[in-house]
Design a protein around this motif. Structure first.
Motif, PDB file in Angstrom:
ATOM      1  N   LYS A  68       3.496  29.302  -4.614  1.00 46.16           N
ATOM      2  CA  LYS A  68       3.916  30.431  -5.453  1.00 46.16           C
ATOM      3  C   LYS A  68       3.875  31.748  -4.695  1.00 46.16           C
ATOM      4  CE  LYS A  68       2.319  28.592  -9.893  1.00 46.16           C
ATOM      5  NZ  LYS A  68       1.358  28.828 -10.998  1.00 46.16           N
ATOM      6  N   GLU A  69       2.833  31.934  -3.895  1.00 47.30           N
ATOM      7  CA  GLU A  69       2.620  33.195  -3.175  1.00 47.30           C
ATOM      8  C   GLU A  69       3.823  33.603  -2.328  1.00 47.30           C
ATOM      9  OE1 GLU A  69      -0.291  34.422   0.469  1.00 47.30           O
ATOM     10  OE2 GLU A  69      -1.228  33.359  -1.218  1.00 47.30           O
ATOM     11  N   ILE A  70       4.508  32.608  -1.739  1.00 50.20           N
ATOM     12  CA  ILE A  70       5.653  32.925  -0.877  1.00 50.20           C
ATOM     13  C   ILE A  70       6.975  32.383  -1.421  1.00 50.20           C
ATOM     14  CG2 ILE A  70       4.267  33.120   1.220  1.00 50.20           C
ATOM     15  CD1 ILE A  70       5.166  30.262   1.967  1.00 50.20           C
ATOM     16  N   GLY A  71       6.905  31.580  -2.486  1.00 42.31           N
ATOM     17  CA  GLY A  71       8.117  31.034  -3.093  1.00 42.31           C
ATOM     18  C   GLY A  71       8.860  30.058  -2.202  1.00 42.31           C
ATOM     19  N   GLN A  72       8.113  29.362  -1.353  1.00 39.27           N
ATOM     20  CA  GLN A  72       8.740  28.482  -0.367  1.00 39.27           C
ATOM     21  C   GLN A  72       8.150  27.079  -0.430  1.00 39.27           C
ATOM     22  OE1 GLN A  72       9.717  30.465   3.281  1.00 39.27           O
ATOM     23  NE2 GLN A  72       8.981  28.737   4.447  1.00 39.27           N
ATOM     24  N   CYS A  73       9.016  26.093  -0.156  1.00 47.74           N
ATOM     25  CA  CYS A  73       8.604  24.692  -0.102  1.00 47.74           C
ATOM     26  C   CYS A  73       7.695  24.487   1.111  1.00 47.74           C
ATOM     27  CB  CYS A  73       9.839  23.805  -0.014  1.00 47.74           C
ATOM     28  SG  CYS A  73       9.487  22.050   0.224  1.00 47.74           S
ATOM     29  N   ILE A  74       6.509  23.901   0.848  1.00 49.79           N
ATOM     30  CA  ILE A  74       5.570  23.628   1.949  1.00 49.79           C
ATOM     31  C   ILE A  74       5.334  22.126   2.120  1.00 49.79           C
ATOM     32  CG2 ILE A  74       4.444  25.889   1.764  1.00 49.79           C
ATOM     33  CD1 ILE A  74       2.059  24.329   0.391  1.00 49.79           C
ATOM     34  N   GLY A  75       6.123  21.303   1.426  1.00 48.96           N
ATOM     35  CA  GLY A  75       5.985  19.862   1.553  1.00 48.96           C
ATOM     36  C   GLY A  75       6.453  19.157   0.300  1.00 48.96           C
ATOM     37  N   ASP A  76       5.969  17.928   0.125  1.00 50.32           N
ATOM     38  CA  ASP A  76       6.302  17.168  -1.076  1.00 50.32           C
ATOM     39  C   ASP A  76       5.053  16.457  -1.590  1.00 50.32           C
ATOM     40  OD1 ASP A  76       5.971  14.841   0.491  1.00 50.32           O
ATOM     41  OD2 ASP A  76       8.095  14.430   0.633  1.00 50.32           O
ATOM     42  N   CYS A  77       5.085  16.144  -2.869  1.00 52.08           N
ATOM     43  CA  CYS A  77       4.011  15.386  -3.493  1.00 52.08           C
ATOM     44  C   CYS A  77       4.557  14.840  -4.798  1.00 52.08           C
ATOM     45  CB  CYS A  77       2.797  16.274  -3.776  1.00 52.08           C
ATOM     46  SG  CYS A  77       1.373  15.362  -4.455  1.00 52.08           S
ATOM     47  N   GLY A  78       4.152  13.633  -5.138  1.00 54.06           N
ATOM     48  CA  GLY A  78       4.605  13.085  -6.401  1.00 54.06           C
ATOM     49  C   GLY A  78       4.246  11.632  -6.551  1.00 54.06           C
ATOM     50  N   ILE A  79       4.984  10.980  -7.436  1.00 55.88           N
ATOM     51  CA  ILE A  79       4.702   9.601  -7.829  1.00 55.88           C
ATOM     52  C   ILE A  79       5.946   8.763  -7.557  1.00 55.88           C
ATOM     53  CG2 ILE A  79       4.024   8.105  -9.744  1.00 55.88           C
ATOM     54  CD1 ILE A  79       3.262  11.065 -11.035  1.00 55.88           C
ATOM     55  N   THR A  80       5.797   7.763  -6.724  1.00 58.13           N
ATOM     56  CA  THR A  80       6.900   6.836  -6.458  1.00 58.13           C
ATOM     57  C   THR A  80       6.449   5.426  -6.801  1.00 58.13           C
ATOM     58  OG1 THR A  80       6.260   6.588  -4.136  1.00 58.13           O
ATOM     59  CG2 THR A  80       7.922   8.275  -4.640  1.00 58.13           C
ATOM     60  N   MET A  81       7.406   4.592  -7.102  1.00 58.42           N
ATOM     61  CA  MET A  81       7.109   3.190  -7.381  1.00 58.42           C
ATOM     62  C   MET A  81       7.164   2.453  -6.048  1.00 58.42           C
ATOM     63  SD  MET A  81       6.493   3.526 -10.503  1.00 58.42           S
ATOM     64  CE  MET A  81       6.122   1.819 -10.905  1.00 58.42           C
ATOM     65  N   GLN A  82       6.058   1.818  -5.704  1.00 58.29           N
ATOM     66  CA  GLN A  82       5.928   1.161  -4.412  1.00 58.29           C
ATOM     67  C   GLN A  82       5.513  -0.292  -4.594  1.00 58.29           C
ATOM     68  OE1 GLN A  82       6.491   2.549  -1.395  1.00 58.29           O
ATOM     69  NE2 GLN A  82       6.986   4.546  -2.245  1.00 58.29           N
ATOM     70  N   LYS A  83       5.984  -1.120  -3.677  1.00 56.03           N
ATOM     71  CA  LYS A  83       5.522  -2.503  -3.650  1.00 56.03           C
ATOM     72  C   LYS A  83       4.283  -2.536  -2.772  1.00 56.03           C
ATOM     73  CE  LYS A  83       7.046  -7.233  -3.141  1.00 56.03           C
ATOM     74  NZ  LYS A  83       8.203  -8.108  -2.927  1.00 56.03           N
ATOM     75  N   ILE A  84       3.150  -2.725  -3.416  1.00 48.57           N
ATOM     76  CA  ILE A  84       1.877  -2.752  -2.721  1.00 48.57           C
ATOM     77  C   ILE A  84       1.249  -4.122  -2.943  1.00 48.57           C
ATOM     78  CG2 ILE A  84      -0.435  -1.755  -2.536  1.00 48.57           C
ATOM     79  CD1 ILE A  84       0.718   0.913  -3.420  1.00 48.57           C
ATOM     80  N   ASP A  85       1.125  -4.857  -1.862  1.00 46.19           N
ATOM     81  CA  ASP A  85       0.479  -6.162  -1.906  1.00 46.19           C
ATOM     82  C   ASP A  85       1.094  -7.062  -2.982  1.00 46.19           C
ATOM     83  OD1 ASP A  85      -1.344  -7.926  -0.764  1.00 46.19           O
ATOM     84  OD2 ASP A  85      -2.965  -7.349  -2.114  1.00 46.19           O
ATOM     85  N   GLY A  86       2.427  -7.012  -3.101  1.00 45.90           N
ATOM     86  CA  GLY A  86       3.154  -7.894  -4.001  1.00 45.90           C
ATOM     87  C   GLY A  86       3.406  -7.350  -5.395  1.00 45.90           C
ATOM     88  N   ASP A  87       2.824  -6.222  -5.749  1.00 45.64           N
ATOM     89  CA  ASP A  87       3.018  -5.632  -7.073  1.00 45.64           C
ATOM     90  C   ASP A  87       3.770  -4.309  -6.958  1.00 45.64           C
ATOM     91  OD1 ASP A  87       1.513  -7.612  -8.503  1.00 45.64           O
ATOM     92  OD2 ASP A  87      -0.334  -6.648  -7.794  1.00 45.64           O
ATOM     93  N   ILE A  88       4.585  -3.984  -7.959  1.00 40.94           N
ATOM     94  CA  ILE A  88       5.256  -2.684  -8.028  1.00 40.94           C
ATOM     95  C   ILE A  88       4.355  -1.767  -8.856  1.00 40.94           C
ATOM     96  CG2 ILE A  88       7.315  -1.417  -8.754  1.00 40.94           C
ATOM     97  CD1 ILE A  88       7.898  -3.405  -6.536  1.00 40.94           C
TER      98      ILE A  88
END
Length: 168
Positions: A68-88
């Motif tokens: 917010k302080e600079i109004g600029q993208c500093i990366g990404d973060c969120g929730i994705t669906m991943q196949k982990i050890d055979g499960d989504i």
């Protein structure tokens, strides 16, 4: 449109115009040392497009982390669906430009994503997985209340799965 707001950050959908800023983390050899290789400019754009597809398919994905302080993208973060050890499963992931590292932004964004996963998306659990060498990401997962669930191998690399469970 802001999806999640925290004290210092806004999380919004990624757009192709974020490619330049996002490449500062995704194309950086140090930041991507736990991946097979840093992203090319084309792979950064593909990454953004993959997330745009996830927004349509799942109503979530990795979002732009805007300071917010600079109004600029500093990366990404969120929730994705991943196949982990055979499960989504829903996985919380993040990438923060290294000049903004070690200031709590990854933890702040990941904690907000965990809350969103439980309160809005109604997931009973969220996961994180990293290579066993990626101690910084494991620490962020611990700070947001995740605990080690198990280890497994993916593409010949040892991985650690951490989990947070929604308690009624």
């Amino acid at each position: 449109m802001i999806i999640i707001e925290t004290e210092r950050l806004d999380l919004r959908e990624l757009k192709l115009e974020d490619a330049h800023q996002l490449s500062k983390v995704l194309s950086d050899p140090d930041s991507m040392q736990y991946y097979s290789e840093p992203f090319t400019p084309e792979k950064v754009k593909n990454w953004i497009n993959w997330n745009i597809e996830n927004y349509q398919k799942y109503h979530h994905g990795l979002w732009a982390v805007v300071l917010k302080e600079i109004g600029q993208c500093i990366g990404d973060c969120g929730i994705t669906m991943q196949k982990i050890d055979g499960d989504i499963v829903p996985e919380i992931g993040f990438h923060i430009i290294k000049e903004y590292g070690n200031q709590g932004y990854a933890t702040e964004a990941a904690l907000a994503c965990k809350k969103y996963a439980f309160d809005i998306l109604k997931f009973p659990a969220v996961y994180s997985y990293t290579t066993t060498d990626n101690i910084p990401s494991q620490r962020v997962a611990e700070k947001i209340g995740m605990q080690k669930l198990k280890s497994f191998e993916k593409n010949g690399q040892k991985q650690i799965i951490q989990v947070a469970v929604q308690h009624p």
